[in-house]
Design a protein around this motif. Structure first.
Motif, mmCIF file in Angstrom:
data_model
loop_
_atom_site.group_PDB
_atom_site.id
_atom_site.type_symbol
_atom_site.label_atom_id
_atom_site.label_comp_id
_atom_site.label_asym_id
_atom_site.label_seq_id
_atom_site.Cartn_x
_atom_site.Cartn_y
_atom_site.Cartn_z
ATOM 1 N N VAL A 46 -4.162 -1.904 1.373
ATOM 2 C CA VAL A 46 -5.121 -1.327 2.607
ATOM 3 C C VAL A 46 -5.828 -2.509 3.005
ATOM 4 O O VAL A 46 -6.037 -2.651 4.075
ATOM 5 C CB VAL A 46 -5.755 0.072 2.309
ATOM 6 C CG1 VAL A 46 -6.739 0.486 3.207
ATOM 7 C CG2 VAL A 46 -4.828 1.013 2.048
ATOM 8 N N GLY B 149 0.844 -1.281 -0.172
ATOM 9 C CA GLY B 149 -0.131 -0.063 0.070
ATOM 10 C C GLY B 149 0.922 1.308 -0.015
ATOM 11 O O GLY B 149 0.658 2.158 -0.810
ATOM 12 N N ALA B 150 1.926 1.290 0.645
ATOM 13 C CA ALA B 150 2.835 2.495 0.917
ATOM 14 C C ALA B 150 3.614 2.523 -0.450
ATOM 15 O O ALA B 150 3.570 3.787 -0.908
ATOM 16 C CB ALA B 150 3.834 2.444 2.061
ATOM 17 N N THR C 6 -5.542 2.436 7.548
ATOM 18 C CA THR C 6 -5.894 1.025 8.065
ATOM 19 C C THR C 6 -6.469 0.842 9.271
ATOM 20 O O THR C 6 -7.424 0.257 9.638
ATOM 21 C CB THR C 6 -4.619 0.182 7.713
ATOM 22 O OG1 THR C 6 -3.465 0.580 8.385
ATOM 23 C CG2 THR C 6 -4.117 0.076 6.451
ATOM 24 N N ILE D 144 -2.830 0.084 -4.052
ATOM 25 C CA ILE D 144 -3.227 0.826 -2.821
ATOM 26 C C ILE D 144 -4.505 0.009 -2.022
ATOM 27 O O ILE D 144 -4.457 -0.196 -1.147
ATOM 28 C CB ILE D 144 -3.588 2.291 -3.226
ATOM 29 C CG1 ILE D 144 -2.228 2.875 -3.653
ATOM 30 C CG2 ILE D 144 -4.102 2.793 -2.017
ATOM 31 C CD1 ILE D 144 -2.520 4.251 -4.282
ATOM 32 N N THR E 118 -0.714 5.032 4.918
ATOM 33 C CA THR E 118 -1.313 3.782 5.057
ATOM 34 C C THR E 118 -1.522 3.193 6.433
ATOM 35 O O THR E 118 -2.737 2.747 6.860
ATOM 36 C CB THR E 118 -0.340 2.720 4.648
ATOM 37 O OG1 THR E 118 0.043 2.899 3.003
ATOM 38 C CG2 THR E 118 -0.904 1.134 4.504
#
Length: 414
Positions: free
Chosen positions: A296, A109-110, A132, A292, A128
């Motif tokens: 997540v 995600g990052a 989350t 992404i 992220t």
């Protein structure tokens, strides 16, 4: 269960657990392997993705069945029915696997946020983490809000890859042939195939699915349990079919875009930068948006699984913010140490390969026992099929580990 709602509407009321578990099969850890498969070998390894998905369907169906029939999850049954020293080892290995899973998902995600918005990787990780954690707060509102959120994320990933299929110049006859024609061009292809199958059945997904179904409905008799198992099996097939098609779309996209002229593409960052001049900015943005959403959603699901593992084995639950903070530490440590993010994803898959036998073998040990499952114990033909799948997956995980640690195997030479 009383039959007041009929047909497909009744089945939809019980849908959700398999959708949540399916996120594990399209997490960022799969992206690099699927990109390598498509870029290096075109459509030839699509059949491996199909095989891996069929094995995943079987094990997730068995995990869900265990929770429905016993009202307990896999970690709880292991704690109560296995020797204490073994339980402690299983818990320790499973916790390490949960952290390794979160490392891959969190980093994925990052990386997506960093590339899409031009952020430093650490900033992408911070965003992220905030997102989350915010999504995890919905867990306290019951199971349905979280299932809808995860389902929406899966929808985003699916739509992004549908767009990729419309943009990429796909050779559909070749893709269809690759799906049904087993081929292994060389030893490097075998290594990639091992990576696809070996990382498909995820340890935390096996634990999680049994927990998601254990208290969803309270069947009053054997007939209602059978009905719930039937609903669950249908949902598993549908949810994991979607996950399988998304994985196939990843391979197809990479084959269409990279195989001719860019077969060396193997990393997420390289794939993004190469996609822009080849297929245009829309394809590159769709790729990162799916990454992404994958990072997540799978990070949220991984944290839920970690909570369930700890509570099941130890009867101990930590606050969700503490669980989230602890599992983020390895990802931040990797980035601060200057390590390659994609290589860290590969390392996390190696750790998962080591941990996989724990839940897989425990699940097979329980679902065939009548003293655990009663009349819904799995019959011998299904056990044989599951055992064959387990032997294949665990054997390929051994090959993956041997290759990673430099152990020479005769059939990988050449």
């Amino acid at each position: 269960m009383a039959g007041e709602t009929g047909g497909w509407r009744r089945r939809l009321l019980f849908a959700g657990p398999a959708v949540v578990a399916s996120v594990a099969y399209m997490d960022p850890g799969n992206y690099a392997t699927n990109i390598q498969a498509g870029a290096g070998y075109g459509y030839q390894l699509l059949w491996v993705v199909l095989l891996a998905n069929l094995i995943a369907m079987l094990f997730q169906a068995l995990s869900a069945r265990l929770g429905i029939v016993t009202g307990r999850n896999l970690a709880e049954l292991s704690r109560d029915r296995l020797p204490k020293p073994l339980v402690w080892v299983m818990w320790a290995v499973s916790e390490v696997a949960a952290m390794a899973t979160d490392l891959a998902e969190f980093l994925g995600g990052a990386i997506g946020l960093s590339l899409l918005f031009g952020l430093p990787l650490l900033a992408g990780m911070a965003v992220t983490a905030i997102v989350t954690y915010g999504l995890l707060m919905f867990e306290g509102r019951g199971f349905r809000p979280m299932e809808l959120i995860i389902g929406a994320m899966v929808g985003v990933i699916g739509l992004c890859y549908l767009a990729e299929m419309l943009i990429a110049p796909v050779d559909w006859p070749a893709a269809a042939a690759g799906l049904v024609t087993p081929a292994m061009p060389d030893s490097a292809a075998l290594t990639i195939a091992v990576g696809i199958i070996g990382a498909t059945v995820m340890p935390h997904a096996i634990y999680l699915h049994s927990g998601l179904t254990q208290a969803r409905a309270r069947p009053r008799d054997l007939a209602e349990r059978r009905k719930l198992v039937s609903y669950s099996n249908t949902e598993v097939v549908c949810a994991l079919a979607v996950a399988g098609m998304i994985n196939m779309a990843m391979v197809i996209m990479a084959a269409s875009a990279f195989h001719r002229g860019h077969s060396e593409v193997a990393e997420i960052e390289t794939a993004y930068h190469t996609l822009t001049p080849l297929l245009g900015g829309a394809a590159a943005v769709a790729f990162l948006t799916s990454l992404i959403a994958s990072g997540v959603s799978s990070s949220v699901v991984g944290t839920m699984a970690g909570q369930m593992i700890m509570q099941g084995f130890l009867r101990f639950r930590v606050p969700i913010w503490l669980r989230r903070a602890v599992t983020m530490v390895p990802a931040f440590a990797v980035v601060l140490a200057g390590a390659n993010a994609t290589q860290a994803l590969v390392m996390s898959q190696v750790v998962l390969s080591i941990a996989l036998p724990v839940p897989m073998l425990a699940l097979l040990a329980f679902v065939g026992r009548q003293d655990v499952m009663g009349e819904l114990a799995v019959k011998r033909p299904v056990l044989v099929a599951a055992g064959g799948g387990a032997v294949l997956v665990l054997g390929l995980n051994f090959v993956l580990l041997a290759d990673f640690f430099g152990v020479s195997l005769p059939f990988l030479a050449g």
